[in-house]
Design an enzyme around this catalytic site. Structure first.
Site, PDB file in Angstrom:
ATOM      1  N   SER A   1       0.706  -1.213  -0.018  1.00  0.00           N
ATOM      2  CA  SER A   1      -0.148  -0.104  -0.062  1.00  0.00           C
ATOM      3  C   SER A   1       0.716   1.221   0.035  1.00  0.00           C
ATOM      4  O   SER A   1       0.384   2.288  -0.274  1.00  0.00           O
ATOM      5  CB  SER A   1      -1.005  -0.024   1.331  1.00  0.00           C
ATOM      6  OG  SER A   1      -0.816  -0.786   2.039  1.00  0.00           O
TER       7      SER A   1
ATOM      8  N   HIS B   1      -2.748  -2.850  -6.234  1.00  0.00           N
ATOM      9  CA  HIS B   1      -2.920  -2.198  -4.899  1.00  0.00           C
ATOM     10  C   HIS B   1      -4.541  -2.412  -4.808  1.00  0.00           C
ATOM     11  O   HIS B   1      -5.478  -1.496  -5.186  1.00  0.00           O
ATOM     12  CB  HIS B   1      -2.442  -0.635  -4.813  1.00  0.00           C
ATOM     13  CG  HIS B   1      -2.888  -0.289  -3.401  1.00  0.00           C
ATOM     14  ND1 HIS B   1      -3.225   1.098  -3.278  1.00  0.00           N
ATOM     15  CD2 HIS B   1      -3.078  -0.806  -2.190  1.00  0.00           C
ATOM     16  CE1 HIS B   1      -3.582   1.310  -1.929  1.00  0.00           C
ATOM     17  NE2 HIS B   1      -3.389  -0.059  -1.194  1.00  0.00           N
TER      18      HIS B   1
ATOM     19  N   GLU C   1      -5.690   0.250  -7.522  1.00  0.00           N
ATOM     20  CA  GLU C   1      -4.716   0.921  -8.364  1.00  0.00           C
ATOM     21  C   GLU C   1      -3.439   0.179  -8.804  1.00  0.00           C
ATOM     22  O   GLU C   1      -3.188  -0.763  -8.110  1.00  0.00           O
ATOM     23  CB  GLU C   1      -4.062   1.794  -6.820  1.00  0.00           C
ATOM     24  CG  GLU C   1      -4.321   3.019  -7.061  1.00  0.00           C
ATOM     25  CD  GLU C   1      -3.458   3.978  -5.848  1.00  0.00           C
ATOM     26  OE1 GLU C   1      -3.211   5.125  -5.983  1.00  0.00           O
ATOM     27  OE2 GLU C   1      -3.384   3.495  -4.727  1.00  0.00           O
TER      28      GLU C   1
HETATM   29  P1  NAD Z   1      -1.935 -10.268   6.955  1.00  0.00           P
HETATM   30  O1  NAD Z   1      -0.957  -9.974   8.271  1.00  0.00           O
HETATM   31  O2  NAD Z   1      -3.464 -10.043   7.211  1.00  0.00           O
HETATM   32  O3  NAD Z   1      -1.298 -11.013   6.271  1.00  0.00           O
HETATM   33  C1  NAD Z   1      -0.256 -11.318   5.732  1.00  0.00           C
HETATM   34  C2  NAD Z   1      -0.075 -12.963   5.512  1.00  0.00           C
HETATM   35  O4  NAD Z   1       1.241 -13.141   4.724  1.00  0.00           O
HETATM   36  C3  NAD Z   1       0.106 -13.798   6.659  1.00  0.00           C
HETATM   37  O5  NAD Z   1      -0.899 -14.814   6.387  1.00  0.00           O
HETATM   38  C4  NAD Z   1       1.422 -14.013   6.778  1.00  0.00           C
HETATM   39  O6  NAD Z   1       1.288 -15.496   7.334  1.00  0.00           O
HETATM   40  C5  NAD Z   1       1.808 -14.320   5.304  1.00  0.00           C
HETATM   41  N1  NAD Z   1       3.339 -14.026   5.006  1.00  0.00           N
HETATM   42  C6  NAD Z   1       4.141 -13.567   5.807  1.00  0.00           C
HETATM   43  N2  NAD Z   1       5.384 -13.837   5.460  1.00  0.00           N
HETATM   44  C7  NAD Z   1       5.208 -14.662   4.358  1.00  0.00           C
HETATM   45  C8  NAD Z   1       6.189 -15.516   3.353  1.00  0.00           C
HETATM   46  N3  NAD Z   1       7.314 -14.908   3.481  1.00  0.00           N
HETATM   47  N4  NAD Z   1       5.602 -16.264   2.533  1.00  0.00           N
HETATM   48  C9  NAD Z   1       4.299 -16.334   2.319  1.00  0.00           C
HETATM   49  N5  NAD Z   1       3.489 -15.839   3.347  1.00  0.00           N
HETATM   50  C10 NAD Z   1       4.093 -14.830   4.167  1.00  0.00           C
HETATM   51  O7  NAD Z   1      -1.668  -8.744   6.181  1.00  0.00           O
HETATM   52  P2  NAD Z   1      -2.859  -7.962   4.949  1.00  0.00           P
HETATM   53  O8  NAD Z   1      -3.512  -7.050   5.809  1.00  0.00           O
HETATM   54  O9  NAD Z   1      -3.167  -8.839   4.222  1.00  0.00           O
HETATM   55  O10 NAD Z   1      -1.699  -6.989   4.154  1.00  0.00           O
HETATM   56  C11 NAD Z   1      -0.693  -7.763   3.318  1.00  0.00           C
HETATM   57  C12 NAD Z   1      -0.118  -6.563   2.052  1.00  0.00           C
HETATM   58  O11 NAD Z   1      -1.555  -5.804   1.496  1.00  0.00           O
HETATM   59  C13 NAD Z   1       0.577  -5.502   2.879  1.00  0.00           C
HETATM   60  O12 NAD Z   1       1.631  -5.220   2.123  1.00  0.00           O
HETATM   61  C14 NAD Z   1      -0.371  -4.222   3.098  1.00  0.00           C
HETATM   62  O13 NAD Z   1       0.191  -3.109   3.237  1.00  0.00           O
HETATM   63  C15 NAD Z   1      -1.208  -4.335   1.914  1.00  0.00           C
HETATM   64  N6  NAD Z   1      -2.696  -3.886   1.968  1.00  0.00           N
HETATM   65  C16 NAD Z   1      -3.277  -4.014   3.289  1.00  0.00           C
HETATM   66  C17 NAD Z   1      -4.642  -3.618   3.185  1.00  0.00           C
HETATM   67  C18 NAD Z   1      -5.476  -3.647   4.389  1.00  0.00           C
HETATM   68  O14 NAD Z   1      -6.502  -2.847   4.626  1.00  0.00           O
HETATM   69  N7  NAD Z   1      -5.063  -4.532   5.035  1.00  0.00           N
HETATM   70  C19 NAD Z   1      -5.179  -2.721   2.270  1.00  0.00           C
HETATM   71  C20 NAD Z   1      -4.379  -2.623   0.953  1.00  0.00           C
HETATM   72  C21 NAD Z   1      -2.982  -3.155   0.641  1.00  0.00           C
END
Ligand code: NAD
Length: 698
Positions: free
Chosen positions: A408, A429, A441
């Protein structure tokens, strides 16, 4: 004879065919063509069939004509000619029949449609009323109560439901509109009478004030703050109390007024802005678009699961990789539960759910996604982790796999540089919840190839998202404007004396679904806290940048998930409750920074939050992170709930006048410091009385 509207004789039927590609929108040419035909008698035929070539019956009025008075012949005149025609006129519809397209059919004597046709009057979504007879003829055909529900429903309904409503006389099971000729012949054989809609009395059963109030409340959820629903109610009441002629006259007046309202202009702006987003320089090259037949997703957390659902919904197999079986099971369980909710609500059948779940494979090994056409990484927001993953993916994945990150805020170019295929790397994104939010995005790295970008745009369409291209910078378009503009200012206003609930209320009243602090609590205060904790961010944004949010995060108050953040939450509830501890925390921060607290007016909150947002948007334009100001408006509408009836932050700025905004920002700079430095582009445009919408990079 008009080129747009043809006439031919087929046995004893006269077939009138509208041919106005791509979607047979009704414009002056179509109206002229219809006028020409229906002004004359056709003595050699017993009935007229009205249909269209191409993929759909008339999909609506040509919205491009709405900015000026509608030229003659008017809709009312042409539709009256059809209604008063001396032999039966039968509309044969197919495709998606909306607005004036459906109103044309309502003026015909009989209506049939192919079984996959969808029909609707979505005018409210454009801030107008169905003003080409819709509010007068529809109540005569299906009753006033059903007419109001149909118009307030906005979304088109399927042919079988239209038949049940009496809106259609027949559903035709055929692949082409020519299938309707048989039905028309059968009407001729039966010598059916001419059935003029205008002559039917309106059935007002159930159209009580109580019903109207309930319907008005319900439509408010999708058309908050809009006036068009009230105009529809007024017009349907007229259909009941007035003669048809009087009702049509009144509807025309109401309709014309609604067309030039600020609400309608803003909603039209967004309508056209959305259609412009895929016009991206260099993104539709002679080179091919890579078809995405299977997808790998890394990370089965909040985002990974939601992203997966987009592909499962369109039948694309997905392989999900995470660090452990338990993380995978947890993620897949969430997907399954989401589908179960859709099944319970009747949106998806049990067998569709099973089919979709059957397309998921899970693995803890990256090798399992080596043959995927597209891999989307959605692991924690950690640049080193993401770089390592991309380095490994580059080694493992087939050479033409596209590698995307769902970061993000992080630097997509830095992530791409950890591979030997930066041209195949881009940001995708998604917004949370990723299976619901319409915005995508698409982040174009400095080495992303035109093919990769075009494939991203194509993919967005396939999964029914609005894909908007952004350049690389912290937070791209949406999050950067939110963090460095809007929410930064909201945080500062807390230090000056406003409360989270005051700011949230002001922004809700402005039209956002929720204010900044309720949003932090919902998304998780920890997300912003971890962004602010990064060393480079601390250096880049010294105090008082997000002082309050940082402290709330430091105290472990992560929002709804921990039961407390800017507000308190009772177990299982999402309703925010005031917490005096937060008042104290804010006061302490103000004292620490030597900021004297005062009463902050609601109007100041709105102006400062929105002007900070606009100023950052101007910077994004001047840096060419966004191709055009209307793209920014689309992002804010679909990603952040900016009220559609205000058109978007950049459209709103043009309306206020850039010189006014510039002068106010200079005053804020004097009072609050360099945070308020006006963007160069804003200064430039304010100086020449320019607007963001007319500006394009030199
Ligand atoms: P999250 O913590 O819910 O999930 C992350 C997942 O990645 C977990 O299941 C974890 O076990 C896994 N993981 C970690 N290291 C790993 C690896 N080496 N190999 C495989 N899996 C691995 O996080 P999220 O909220 O889903 O966010 C993920 C990404 O999306 C981030 O970059 C975040 O900035 C972006 N994002 C989040 C949101 C939001 O609102 N949550 C919105 C847009 C973008």
């Amino acid at each position: 004879m008009s080129k747009t509207v043809g006439f031919e004789k087929v046995n004893n039927l006269g077939v009138v065919t509208i041919n106005n590609p791509p979607v047979n929108a009704i414009n002056q040419q179509v109206r002229l063509g219809l006028e020409q035909i229906f002004s004359k008698e056709q003595p050699e035929v017993s009935a007229i069939v009205l249909c269209c070539t191409g993929k759909t019956f008339c999909s609506g009025a040509d919205i491009k004509e709405f900015d000026n008075p509608i030229e003659d012949p008017s809709y009312q005149h042409v539709f009256k000619l059809i209604e008063n025609y001396k032999i039966p006129v039968i509309a044969v519809m197919h495709g998606t029949v909306l607005g004036a397209g459906l109103e044309l059919a309502l003026a015909c004597h009989y209506r049939c449609a192919l079984d996959r046709t969808r029909l609707g009057l979505p005018e409210i979504s454009l801030g107008i009323i169905p003003g080409a007879g819709g509010t007068q003829r529809l109540p005569r055909i299906i009753g006033a109560k059903a007419a109001l529900e149909f118009i307030f429903g906005i979304k088109p309904i399927v042919a079988s439901d239209a038949l049940d409503l009496n809106l259609l006389d027949e559903v035709i099971y055929s692949d082409t509109p020519s299938g309707g000729l048989e039905y028309a012949s059968s009407l001729v054989e039966r010598e059916v009478p001419i059935r003029r809609t205008a002559d039917i009395a309106v059935d007002a059963t159930g159209f009580s004030e109580e019903f109207i109030n309930d319907a008005r409340k319900r439509v408010e959820k999708v058309a908050r703050g809009q006036h068009a629903p009230d105009l529809v109610i007024q017009s349907i009441k007229n259909a009941i109390s007035m003669s048809f002629e009087e009702g049509i006259k009144a509807e025309k007046q109401i309709g014309e007024k609604s067309l030039v309202s600020d609400e309608a202009k803003a909603l039209r702006h967004i309508f056209f802005a959305e259609r412009k987003v895929s016009q991206v320089p260099g993104a539709s090259p002679s080179g091919e678009i890579i078809d995405i037949d299977n997808v790998g997703i890394i990370g089965s957390g909040t985002m990974g699961g939601g992203i997966a659902m987009n592909f499962l919904n369109i039948g694309v197999p997905v392989t999900i990789v995470d660090v452990s079986e338990s993380a995978l099971d947890k993620g897949i369980d969430v997907i399954s539960r989401n589908y179960q909710i859709s099944v319970d609500r009747g949106r998806v059948s049990k067998s569709q759910m099973e089919e979709r779940m059957g397309l998921i494979k899970k693995s803890t090994l990256y090798e399992s996604i080596s043959q995927c056409d597209l891999v989307i990484e959605a692991v924690f927001e950690d640049i080193e982790l993401k770089k390592t993953i991309f380095h490994n993916l580059d080694k493992l994945c087939k050479p033409d796999s596209i590698l995307a990150t769902n970061t993000s805020t992080l630097d997509v170019d830095e992530i791409a540089a950890s591979t030997n295929r930066p041209e195949k790397v881009l940001g995708l994104h998604f917004f949370s919840p990723a299976n619901v939010m319409k915005l995508l995005e698409i982040v174009r790295g400095n080495k992303t190839s035109p093919e990769t970008l075009a494939s991203g745009l194509n993919l967005a369409k396939k999964i029914k998202k609005v894909g908007v291209v952004a350049g690389v910078c912290f937070g791209f378009i949406g999050n950067r404007m939110m963090i460095e503009g809007f929410h930064r200012e909201a945080d500062h206003l807390l230090l000056e004396g406003a409360s989270p609930s005051q700011i949230d209320r002001v922004m809700y009243e402005f039209g956002f679904p929720m204010g900044p602090f309720a949003m932090h609590d919902m998304a998780g205060v920890d997300i912003m806290h971890s962004i602010l904790s990064a060393e480079d961010k601390k250096k880049q944004y010294p105090e008082p940048f997000f002082n309050v949010l940082y402290q709330v995060g430091e105290s472990g108050r992560f929002g709804q998930k921990t039961g407390k953040g800017f507000y308190l939450y009772e177990k299982g509830s999402r309703s925010p409750i005031h917490d005096p501890i937060i008042d104290k925390l804010i006061e302490n921060e103000s004292n620490k920074l030597g900021i004297e607290r005062r009463e902050v007016k609601d109007s100041e909150i709105e102006e400062r939050c929105m002007y900070a947002l606009i100023n950052e948007g101007a910077r994004i334009l001047e840096e060419e992170i966004s191709y055009r100001s209307s793209d920014i408006d689309v992002i804010w509408n679909y990603g952040y709930g900016f009220p559609r009836l205000r058109g978007g932050p950049m459209y709103m700025a043009d309306k206020i006048g850039l010189s006014n905004i510039h002068a106010t920002i200079l005053n804020y700079k004097k009072e609050y410091g360099d945070n308020w430095e006006p963007a160069k582009l804003l200064t430039e445009l304010a100086g020449v009385n320019g607007s963001f919408s007319d500006w394009s990079p030199g």
